[in-house]
Scaffold this motif. Structure first.
Motif, PDB file in Angstrom:
ATOM      1  N   TRP A 178       0.875  -1.258  -0.081  1.00 37.70           N
ATOM      2  CA  TRP A 178       0.132   0.174   0.111  1.00 37.70           C
ATOM      3  C   TRP A 178       0.868   1.096   0.015  1.00 37.70           C
ATOM      4  N   LEU A 179       1.952   1.173   0.883  1.00 40.07           N
ATOM      5  CA  LEU A 179       2.867   2.328   0.973  1.00 40.07           C
ATOM      6  C   LEU A 179       3.464   2.693  -0.306  1.00 40.07           C
ATOM      7  N   GLN A 180       3.785   1.592  -1.230  1.00 41.36           N
ATOM      8  CA  GLN A 180       4.603   1.739  -2.480  1.00 41.36           C
ATOM      9  C   GLN A 180       3.473   2.468  -3.486  1.00 41.36           C
ATOM     10  N   HIS A 181       2.129   2.091  -3.356  1.00 44.96           N
ATOM     11  CA  HIS A 181       1.144   2.614  -4.272  1.00 44.96           C
ATOM     12  C   HIS A 181       1.016   3.949  -3.978  1.00 44.96           C
ATOM     13  N   TYR A 182       1.013   4.435  -2.653  1.00 45.10           N
ATOM     14  CA  TYR A 182       0.765   5.626  -2.109  1.00 45.10           C
ATOM     15  C   TYR A 182       1.996   6.529  -2.720  1.00 45.10           C
ATOM     16  N   ALA A 183       3.222   6.049  -2.822  1.00 45.84           N
ATOM     17  CA  ALA A 183       4.299   6.746  -3.154  1.00 45.84           C
ATOM     18  C   ALA A 183       4.149   7.181  -4.674  1.00 45.84           C
ATOM     19  N   ALA A 184       3.787   6.034  -5.338  1.00 44.70           N
ATOM     20  CA  ALA A 184       3.446   6.187  -6.804  1.00 44.70           C
ATOM     21  C   ALA A 184       2.471   7.174  -7.071  1.00 44.70           C
ATOM     22  N   TRP A 185       1.317   7.292  -6.259  1.00 45.23           N
ATOM     23  CA  TRP A 185       0.239   8.080  -6.416  1.00 45.23           C
ATOM     24  C   TRP A 185       0.718   9.436  -6.277  1.00 45.23           C
ATOM     25  N   GLN A 186       1.540   9.801  -5.161  1.00 40.83           N
ATOM     26  CA  GLN A 186       2.106  11.078  -4.931  1.00 40.83           C
ATOM     27  C   GLN A 186       3.172  11.556  -6.105  1.00 40.83           C
ATOM     28  N   ARG A 187       3.639  10.680  -6.848  1.00 43.55           N
ATOM     29  CA  ARG A 187       4.719  10.991  -7.849  1.00 43.55           C
ATOM     30  C   ARG A 187       3.751  11.423  -9.171  1.00 43.55           C
ATOM     31  N   ALA A 188       2.786  10.529  -9.617  1.00 49.20           N
ATOM     32  CA  ALA A 188       2.128  10.473 -10.649  1.00 49.20           C
ATOM     33  C   ALA A 188       0.716  10.900 -10.564  1.00 49.20           C
ATOM     34  N   GLY A 189       0.101  11.039  -9.430  1.00 54.27           N
ATOM     35  CA  GLY A 189      -1.249  11.585  -9.390  1.00 54.27           C
ATOM     36  C   GLY A 189      -2.261  10.534  -9.518  1.00 54.27           C
ATOM     37  N   ALA A 190      -1.920   9.222  -9.664  1.00 55.13           N
ATOM     38  CA  ALA A 190      -3.003   8.286 -10.109  1.00 55.13           C
ATOM     39  C   ALA A 190      -2.568   7.052  -9.367  1.00 55.13           C
ATOM     40  N   TRP A 191      -3.310   6.461  -8.710  1.00 58.75           N
ATOM     41  CA  TRP A 191      -3.054   5.297  -7.820  1.00 58.75           C
ATOM     42  C   TRP A 191      -3.174   3.910  -8.857  1.00 58.75           C
TER      43      TRP A 191
END
Length: 171
Positions: free
Chosen positions: A151-164
Motif C-alpha cells: 500500500w505504501l509503495q502505491h501511495y508513493a506512486a500516487w504522490q509522484r504520478a497523481g494516479a493510484w
C-alpha cells in the motif's frame, strides 16, 4: 497509547500462569504489574499472538508493542519509503481478532487538504477487500505488514504520478 517494553519479556502472558498477576515493588513501593495479555484481550488467543510475534521475529521484523486507549493491541513498525523517508505504521489487533481483521494506520505526515485514496474515514488503510480478502486461517500480522508495505509503495506512486496504480501493477 501506552507503549510496552520491547526487551526482555515482550509477551507478558508468558510470565503468568493461570491468570496470575505479578506486582513489582522497589523500596516497598509498587512500581509495575505484569498481567497476562488475556486480561486485556479475553477473546484473543494468547497463543495466536505469541505465534504471530514469533513469525514476525523469524522474518526479521521488529514490532514495538503498545496498548491503545480502547485496550486493543497495537504492533508498531517503521517502514521505509522511496528515498530516505520512513513511515510509522500501527497494526491494531481489535477485540475479536482474528475473526475481525486488523486495522492499519500509517503516519503519512501532512497531506494538506488532499484526500488520500484507499483509506477509511478513520484514517485506516484500506487493505482487505480490495488488495486481498481477510482470512483468519491464512492471514497474520506478517501478511498484513506485507500488504501495508505494498500500500505504501502505491501511495508513493500516487504522490509522484497523481494516479493510484491499478491492482496488479507494480508501482
Amino acid at each position: 497509547m501506552t507503549e510496552l517494553r520491547s526487551k526482555p519479556g515482550e509477551i507478558f502472558d508468558r510470565v503468568a500462569d493461570d491468570g496470575e498477576a505479578f506486582i513489582i515493588e522497589k523500596g516497598g513501593r509498587r512500581k509495575a504489574c505484569l498481567v497476562p495479555l488475556s486480561v486485556f484481550f479475553p477473546d484473543v488467543s494468547p497463543t495466536r499472538i505469541a505465534d504471530e510475534i514469533d513469525e514476525l521475529q523469524k522474518n526479521g521484523e521488529t514490532a514495538r508493542v503498545a496498548i491503545t486507549d480502547q485496550r486493543e493491541l497495537a504492533l508498531r513498525f517503521t517502514c521505509d519509503m522511496p528515498g530516505d523517508d520512513a513511515v510509522e505504521v500501527s497494526i491494531v489487533l481489535p477485540h475479536g481478532y482474528p475473526s475481525t481483521p486488523p486495522r492499519v494506520y500509517a503516519e503519512l505526515g501532512n497531506t494538506g487538504d488532499v484526500a488520500v485514496p484507499h483509506r477509511w474515514d478513520d484514517g485506516a488503510l484500506c487493505l482487505y477487500g480490495v488488495m486481498s480478502g481477510w482470512n483468519p486461517g491464512r492471514n497474520t500480522t506478517l501478511s498484513t505488514l506485507r500488504l501495508t508495505r505494498q500500500w505504501l509503495q502505491h501511495y508513493a506512486a500516487w504522490q509522484r504520478a497523481g494516479a493510484w496504480p491499478k491492482f496488479g501493477d507494480r508501482p
